[in-house]
Motif scaffolding. Sequence first.
Motif, short mmCIF file in Angstrom:
data_model
loop_
_atom_site.label_atom_id
_atom_site.label_comp_id
_atom_site.label_asym_id
_atom_site.label_seq_id
_atom_site.Cartn_x
_atom_site.Cartn_y
_atom_site.Cartn_z
N LEU A 39 0.85 -1.19 0.00
CA LEU A 39 0.00 0.00 0.00
C LEU A 39 0.89 1.24 0.00
CD1 LEU A 39 -3.10 0.71 0.25
CD2 LEU A 39 -2.61 1.18 2.66
N VAL A 40 0.60 2.14 -0.94
CA VAL A 40 1.35 3.40 -1.02
C VAL A 40 0.35 4.53 -1.25
CG1 VAL A 40 3.39 2.26 -2.01
CG2 VAL A 40 1.70 3.28 -3.54
N ASP A 41 0.80 5.75 -1.03
CA ASP A 41 -0.06 6.89 -1.35
C ASP A 41 -0.43 6.84 -2.82
OD1 ASP A 41 -0.48 8.15 1.07
OD2 ASP A 41 1.37 9.32 0.94
N ASN A 42 -1.65 7.26 -3.11
CA ASN A 42 -2.16 7.12 -4.47
C ASN A 42 -1.68 8.21 -5.43
OD1 ASN A 42 -3.90 5.69 -6.33
ND2 ASN A 42 -5.22 7.50 -6.25
N THR A 43 -1.30 9.34 -4.90
CA THR A 43 -0.99 10.49 -5.75
C THR A 43 0.45 10.46 -6.23
OG1 THR A 43 -2.58 11.80 -4.51
CG2 THR A 43 -0.99 13.00 -5.85
N CYS A 44 0.63 10.41 -7.55
CA CYS A 44 1.98 10.46 -8.11
C CYS A 44 2.59 11.83 -7.82
CB CYS A 44 1.92 10.22 -9.63
SG CYS A 44 3.57 10.31 -10.39
N PHE A 60 7.48 -3.21 -8.56
CA PHE A 60 7.35 -1.80 -8.92
C PHE A 60 5.94 -1.49 -9.43
CE2 PHE A 60 11.78 -2.86 -9.22
CZ PHE A 60 12.37 -1.82 -8.53
N ILE A 61 5.49 -0.27 -9.10
CA ILE A 61 4.25 0.24 -9.66
C ILE A 61 4.63 1.38 -10.60
CG2 ILE A 61 3.85 1.83 -7.70
CD1 ILE A 61 0.82 1.26 -8.06
N PHE A 62 4.01 1.38 -11.78
CA PHE A 62 4.33 2.36 -12.80
C PHE A 62 3.17 3.33 -12.97
CE2 PHE A 62 7.15 -1.10 -13.53
CZ PHE A 62 8.30 -0.54 -14.05
N CYS A 63 3.47 4.61 -12.91
CA CYS A 63 2.45 5.64 -13.09
C CYS A 63 1.86 5.54 -14.50
CB CYS A 63 3.06 7.01 -12.86
SG CYS A 63 1.88 8.35 -13.10
N PRO A 64 0.54 5.63 -14.62
CA PRO A 64 -0.08 5.48 -15.94
C PRO A 64 0.14 6.67 -16.87
CG PRO A 64 -1.75 6.02 -14.31
CD PRO A 64 -0.47 5.80 -13.56
N LEU A 65 0.55 7.81 -16.33
CA LEU A 65 0.66 8.99 -17.20
C LEU A 65 2.02 9.12 -17.88
CD1 LEU A 65 -0.95 11.32 -18.27
CD2 LEU A 65 -0.27 12.69 -16.30
N HIS A 66 3.11 9.08 -17.11
CA HIS A 66 4.44 9.23 -17.70
C HIS A 66 5.37 8.08 -17.38
CE1 HIS A 66 2.91 13.44 -17.02
NE2 HIS A 66 3.09 13.43 -18.33
N GLY A 67 4.86 7.09 -16.66
CA GLY A 67 5.63 5.86 -16.47
C GLY A 67 6.67 5.86 -15.38
N PHE A 70 7.90 3.28 -9.11
CA PHE A 70 8.08 3.40 -7.67
C PHE A 70 8.24 2.00 -7.07
CE2 PHE A 70 5.73 7.00 -9.17
CZ PHE A 70 6.33 8.08 -8.51
N ASP A 71 9.26 1.87 -6.21
CA ASP A 71 9.48 0.60 -5.51
C ASP A 71 8.39 0.43 -4.46
OD1 ASP A 71 10.36 -1.38 -3.70
OD2 ASP A 71 12.45 -0.98 -4.21
N LEU A 72 7.63 -0.65 -4.56
CA LEU A 72 6.51 -0.86 -3.64
C LEU A 72 6.98 -1.15 -2.21
CD1 LEU A 72 4.29 -2.96 -6.02
CD2 LEU A 72 3.64 -0.76 -5.00
N ASN A 73 8.22 -1.58 -2.04
CA ASN A 73 8.74 -1.86 -0.70
C ASN A 73 9.19 -0.61 0.03
OD1 ASN A 73 8.64 -4.88 -0.76
ND2 ASN A 73 9.96 -4.53 -2.53
N LYS A 86 4.83 7.60 0.11
CA LYS A 86 4.80 6.98 1.43
C LYS A 86 4.25 5.56 1.31
CE LYS A 86 2.97 7.82 6.10
NZ LYS A 86 4.13 7.27 6.73
N THR A 87 4.86 4.64 2.06
CA THR A 87 4.38 3.26 2.11
C THR A 87 3.75 3.00 3.48
OG1 THR A 87 6.50 2.43 2.93
CG2 THR A 87 6.21 2.49 0.54
N TYR A 88 2.89 1.98 3.52
CA TYR A 88 2.16 1.64 4.75
C TYR A 88 2.28 0.15 5.01
CZ TYR A 88 0.19 6.23 3.90
OH TYR A 88 0.05 7.57 3.67
N LEU A 89 2.28 -0.21 6.30
CA LEU A 89 2.32 -1.62 6.67
C LEU A 89 1.01 -2.29 6.29
CD1 LEU A 89 3.91 -1.62 10.24
CD2 LEU A 89 4.92 -2.45 8.10
#
Length: 109
Positions: A39-44, A60-67, A70-73, A86-89
């Motif tokens: 879980l990470v903040d939603n806003t790029c 990794f999660i890739f932003c849909p707009l410019h790619g 972000f490391d999910l860990n 920001k990441t969350y437990l």
Amino acid sequence: MENWVDIADVDSFRVGTCRTVEVGGRQFALARVADRFHLVDNTCPHRGTSLGAGTIDGDFIFCPLHGWAFDLNSGSCLDRPEKSVKTYLVELRGGKVWAKLGAFAAKQN
Ligand code: FES
């Protein structure tokens, strides 16, 4: 379990996908990698696009707009190291995904 919030059903999530979840009017991006959830903040941090609408490759999660990736860990951005999210437990309990949202979650109750 203070400040932990039930945010999704495990079975509703396919491996290698992500989506936006909302808790108390605030949005987060939830991703499933194999049997792990992140879980990470939603806003790029680039232009504010929803990361939950992005794609997953490995950890990794890739932003849909410019790619941007972000490391999910760790939440760190591969493209711009100074821009992280920001990441969350997250824990799995009883077929549910639970997230520790800290003081923010406490305000929702
Ligand atoms: S808005 Fe996310 S990379 Fe540009």
